[in-house]
Design a protein around this motif. Sequence first.
Motif, PDB file in Angstrom:
ATOM      1  N   SER A 108       0.854  -1.181   0.000  1.00  7.67           N
ATOM      2  CA  SER A 108       0.000   0.000   0.000  1.00  7.67           C
ATOM      3  C   SER A 108       0.893   1.234   0.000  1.00  7.67           C
ATOM      4  O   SER A 108       1.686   1.428   0.922  1.00  7.67           O
ATOM      5  CB  SER A 108      -0.909  -0.001   1.242  1.00  7.67           C
ATOM      6  N   MET A 130      -2.172  -1.290  -3.689  1.00  9.05           N
ATOM      7  CA  MET A 130      -2.765   0.032  -3.779  1.00  9.05           C
ATOM      8  C   MET A 130      -1.671   1.068  -4.010  1.00  9.05           C
ATOM      9  O   MET A 130      -0.711   1.153  -3.246  1.00  9.05           O
ATOM     10  CB  MET A 130      -3.539   0.403  -2.512  1.00  9.05           C
ATOM     11  N   ARG A 156      -1.926   4.999  -4.491  1.00  3.92           N
ATOM     12  CA  ARG A 156      -2.881   6.107  -4.449  1.00  3.92           C
ATOM     13  C   ARG A 156      -2.152   7.429  -4.228  1.00  3.92           C
ATOM     14  O   ARG A 156      -1.225   7.516  -3.435  1.00  3.92           O
ATOM     15  CB  ARG A 156      -3.906   5.881  -3.336  1.00  3.92           C
ATOM     16  N   THR A 211      -7.100  -7.630  -4.873  1.00  2.95           N
ATOM     17  CA  THR A 211      -7.502  -6.218  -4.810  1.00  2.95           C
ATOM     18  C   THR A 211      -6.461  -5.367  -5.515  1.00  2.95           C
ATOM     19  O   THR A 211      -5.272  -5.468  -5.227  1.00  2.95           O
ATOM     20  CB  THR A 211      -7.639  -5.747  -3.351  1.00  2.95           C
ATOM     21  N   ARG A 260      -5.956  -1.265  -6.504  1.00  2.00           N
ATOM     22  CA  ARG A 260      -6.458   0.108  -6.382  1.00  2.00           C
ATOM     23  C   ARG A 260      -5.398   1.079  -6.916  1.00  2.00           C
ATOM     24  O   ARG A 260      -4.365   1.275  -6.286  1.00  2.00           O
ATOM     25  CB  ARG A 260      -6.803   0.426  -4.927  1.00  2.00           C
ATOM     26  N   GLU A 290      -5.485   4.810  -7.735  1.00  2.00           N
ATOM     27  CA  GLU A 290      -6.437   5.892  -7.497  1.00  2.00           C
ATOM     28  C   GLU A 290      -5.753   7.242  -7.314  1.00  2.00           C
ATOM     29  O   GLU A 290      -4.568   7.316  -6.978  1.00  2.00           O
ATOM     30  CB  GLU A 290      -7.282   5.566  -6.255  1.00  2.00           C
ATOM     31  N   GLY A 316     -10.253  -0.627  -7.744  1.00  4.26           N
ATOM     32  CA  GLY A 316     -10.485   0.770  -7.419  1.00  4.26           C
ATOM     33  C   GLY A 316      -9.807   1.673  -8.433  1.00  4.26           C
ATOM     34  O   GLY A 316      -8.588   1.599  -8.611  1.00  4.26           O
ATOM     35  N   THR A 336     -10.802   5.242  -8.622  1.00  2.00           N
ATOM     36  CA  THR A 336     -11.377   6.543  -8.304  1.00  2.00           C
ATOM     37  C   THR A 336     -10.410   7.669  -8.634  1.00  2.00           C
ATOM     38  O   THR A 336      -9.188   7.524  -8.538  1.00  2.00           O
ATOM     39  CB  THR A 336     -11.741   6.635  -6.812  1.00  2.00           C
ATOM     40  N   ASN A 383     -14.916   0.642  -8.382  1.00  2.00           N
ATOM     41  CA  ASN A 383     -15.217   1.999  -7.950  1.00  2.00           C
ATOM     42  C   ASN A 383     -14.625   2.986  -8.938  1.00  2.00           C
ATOM     43  O   ASN A 383     -13.410   3.036  -9.130  1.00  2.00           O
ATOM     44  CB  ASN A 383     -14.658   2.238  -6.543  1.00  2.00           C
TER      45      ASN A 383
END
Length: 230
Positions: free
Chosen positions: A109, A132, A134, A153, A155, A157, A178, A180, A200
């Motif tokens: 992450s 992730m 982000r 998963t 993401r 973003e 994800g 977004t 998302n």
Amino acid sequence: MNDLIKPENEPKLEPHPLTYRKQYISNRKMILFKKSKFSSLIEACKNPENCLELKLLSYDQNLKYQGEIFSKFVNLKVLEIQADTSIYYLNDFELPNEIASLKKLKKISVLNCPIQVFPEWITNIKSLEFLMLRGTDLASIPDSIFQLTKLKTLRIENCPLYKLPSTLYQLQNLKILGLTDTKLTNLDWNLFPSNLKEINFSGTGIYNIEDLINLKNKMKKPGYFHKTGY
């Protein structure tokens, strides 16, 4: 005072079985209560093999120079990095590619790090289940992402991502996606894995409403479909 002389053939006294058991329990407790979660590279380096989770919050240094340190965390399972705002404008910020050598890593992450190019070495971490990235400067995801066959998963973003990899559909274990706050406009339903349970798109760019409908119909659980204003 005369020394006490022991007979040469005197039998040695063996420890009682209970002594062995107490020692085993004591050693076992020491193993169970070893610190395994760290929030500092300095502390984690003192016992790198014990480090299972490493969470660096408000980190204010360029990690590309810490590769040798990261390579020591051979049992690491969770890596979370949140950058301090003071380094967000670094042009040469990188994550050390030595992280790819960590064969037990399941979760990465990364938040608010000024990464401009997707670290393609991440796709060599076959054990990865959660990724992730982000608040970065990423504009694309490499086609080699399909190599993360255990990924559940993904993401990507709050970044200028404008296109998806052509191999995304091959991630058949992917359940949550994800996207977004990106700049995506092409939502060709053929790009997405058939086993997705949640997507998302909140805050994402403008695209054809028909693509959204086709994508929703493709998903097994359309009730989990998230898109602001849809």
